[in-house]
Scaffold this active site. Sequence first.
Site, PDB file in Angstrom:
ATOM      1  N   TYR A 137      54.456   1.120   5.673  1.00  0.00           N
ATOM      2  CA  TYR A 137      54.610   2.369   5.189  1.00  0.00           C
ATOM      3  C   TYR A 137      55.385   3.190   6.446  1.00  0.00           C
ATOM      4  O   TYR A 137      54.516   4.085   6.896  1.00  0.00           O
ATOM      5  CB  TYR A 137      53.666   2.845   4.725  1.00  0.00           C
ATOM      6  N   LYS A 186      50.628 -13.050   6.541  1.00  0.00           N
ATOM      7  CA  LYS A 186      51.773 -13.785   5.753  1.00  0.00           C
ATOM      8  C   LYS A 186      52.778 -14.172   6.662  1.00  0.00           C
ATOM      9  O   LYS A 186      53.914 -14.019   6.730  1.00  0.00           O
ATOM     10  CB  LYS A 186      52.311 -12.545   4.713  1.00  0.00           C
ATOM     11  N   ASP A 219      49.621 -13.628  -0.536  1.00  0.00           N
ATOM     12  CA  ASP A 219      49.588 -14.321  -1.987  1.00  0.00           C
ATOM     13  C   ASP A 219      48.464 -14.820  -2.529  1.00  0.00           C
ATOM     14  O   ASP A 219      47.902 -14.706  -3.543  1.00  0.00           O
ATOM     15  CB  ASP A 219      50.862 -14.952  -2.263  1.00  0.00           C
ATOM     16  N   ASP A 243      46.769  -1.972   0.232  1.00  0.00           N
ATOM     17  CA  ASP A 243      46.974  -1.015  -0.781  1.00  0.00           C
ATOM     18  C   ASP A 243      46.960  -1.909  -2.086  1.00  0.00           C
ATOM     19  O   ASP A 243      46.444  -1.758  -2.953  1.00  0.00           O
ATOM     20  CB  ASP A 243      48.293  -0.464  -0.763  1.00  0.00           C
ATOM     21  N   ASP A 247      43.800  -2.349  -5.090  1.00  0.00           N
ATOM     22  CA  ASP A 247      44.295  -2.227  -6.619  1.00  0.00           C
ATOM     23  C   ASP A 247      43.425  -3.303  -7.457  1.00  0.00           C
ATOM     24  O   ASP A 247      42.822  -3.042  -8.370  1.00  0.00           O
ATOM     25  CB  ASP A 247      45.723  -1.871  -6.896  1.00  0.00           C
TER      26      ASP A 247
HETATM   27 MG    MG Z   1      47.593   2.106  -4.378  1.00  0.00          MG
END
Ligand code: MG
Length: 362
Positions: A137, A186, A219, A243, A247
């Site tokens: 980000y 990754k 993953d 992030d 979730d």
């Molecule tokens: Mg989020």
Amino acid sequence: MSTITIACLPGDGIGLEVMASAKEVIQTWAQTQNECKIEMQDFYWGSDHYVKTGRMMPEDAISKLKAFDAVFLGAVGNPALVPDHISLWGMLIKIRRELELSLNIRPARVIDGIQSPLRSPGNFDFVVVRENSEGEYSESGGVIHNGKDEIAVQNAIFTRKATERTIRYAFELAKKRNSKVTSATKSNGIVHSMPFWDRVFQEIAADYPDVETESVHIDALAAFLVTKPQTFDVIVASNLFGDILTDIGGAVMGSIGIAPSANLNTEGRFPSMFEPVHGSAPDIAGQEKANPIGQVWTAAMMLDHLGYPKGAESIIQAINEVTRQEIKTADVGGSYSTKEVTQAICHHLQSFHLKNREGKTR
Ligand code: MG
Ligand code: NAI
């Protein structure tokens, strides 16, 4: 008696509703103790403010916030009024960057009375430590040329300082918990930043020989949070990976509406910011359907951070008591309103207090 000052930013949508709930819970706790006085001040910044002024927050917002001990935020975003990238970058990300909130801490665990969508969730209890200031980000990059020749470049930035800070925090946290750190990587697909991340992880791990470690590709890790969440303790991840994983954390708990989070300024130079994981949920805003638990649990994390771990514990205990009695909002299969759940939590806080007092005078 000391005083703690909290800047309350309800934001948009259900942010306003769950903030009112959490403030009521904090006030109720405040009345049951005499260690500290709590002063809360509201700032109604967000999408409506943008429509009126062209800004999500006033120009001096950050300097105002710096004067508080903590910032408590609801949720930001009203896509019907303001495009999401403007609302997010104009408020949430601006606060995270300017208050140097370099870490995002998000716990996920089984809560009594709230059913996980997993068939066999085990008794999972993990915390994701997410890098919060850089990584994927970043504002670095741009778009050039037009049409078929158009090129979008988005750079991911990984500094040694932030990477070390994040990973070290994860190890320190693991020492206080179950002594295991899982690193989200990754390095098979992302060939510069992720091998660097792995290298720093190994370097820091060497300082913590008693902590068990593993590196898992993002993953597979995302899948494992669904298939065997009970095997994780502390998970450390870059901004984007963290992030996504958090979730999933909210989802396996039973609803994103119960997931809490802390944005920490690790140097203590500026106040830390506390906000639930969920957004402003325009689909249910104004209907008394919002689950207040994410915001209330976040308040507990804030009190813990401010030096009141007993307060935090009693709030979490009250949440558990209420969910165990199936006093729940619709997102977790109940039919109670935001206010009813809030009142039940406050009621339990008061009754713990009365029980304690009776215990002491007996
Ligand atoms: Mg989020
Ligand atoms: P969201 O988290 O607002 O909603 C996703 C789904 O979860 C919706 O169906 C919503 O009804 C439900 N939900 C969320 N919180 C709930 C709660 N406390 N109780 C019951 N149900 C709940 O995410 P979405 O829809 O992607 O975004 C909506 C707006 O929120 C957008 O403007 C977005 O940019 C913003 N947003 C803000 C965040 C923040 O302030 N930290 C985080 C995520 C999104």
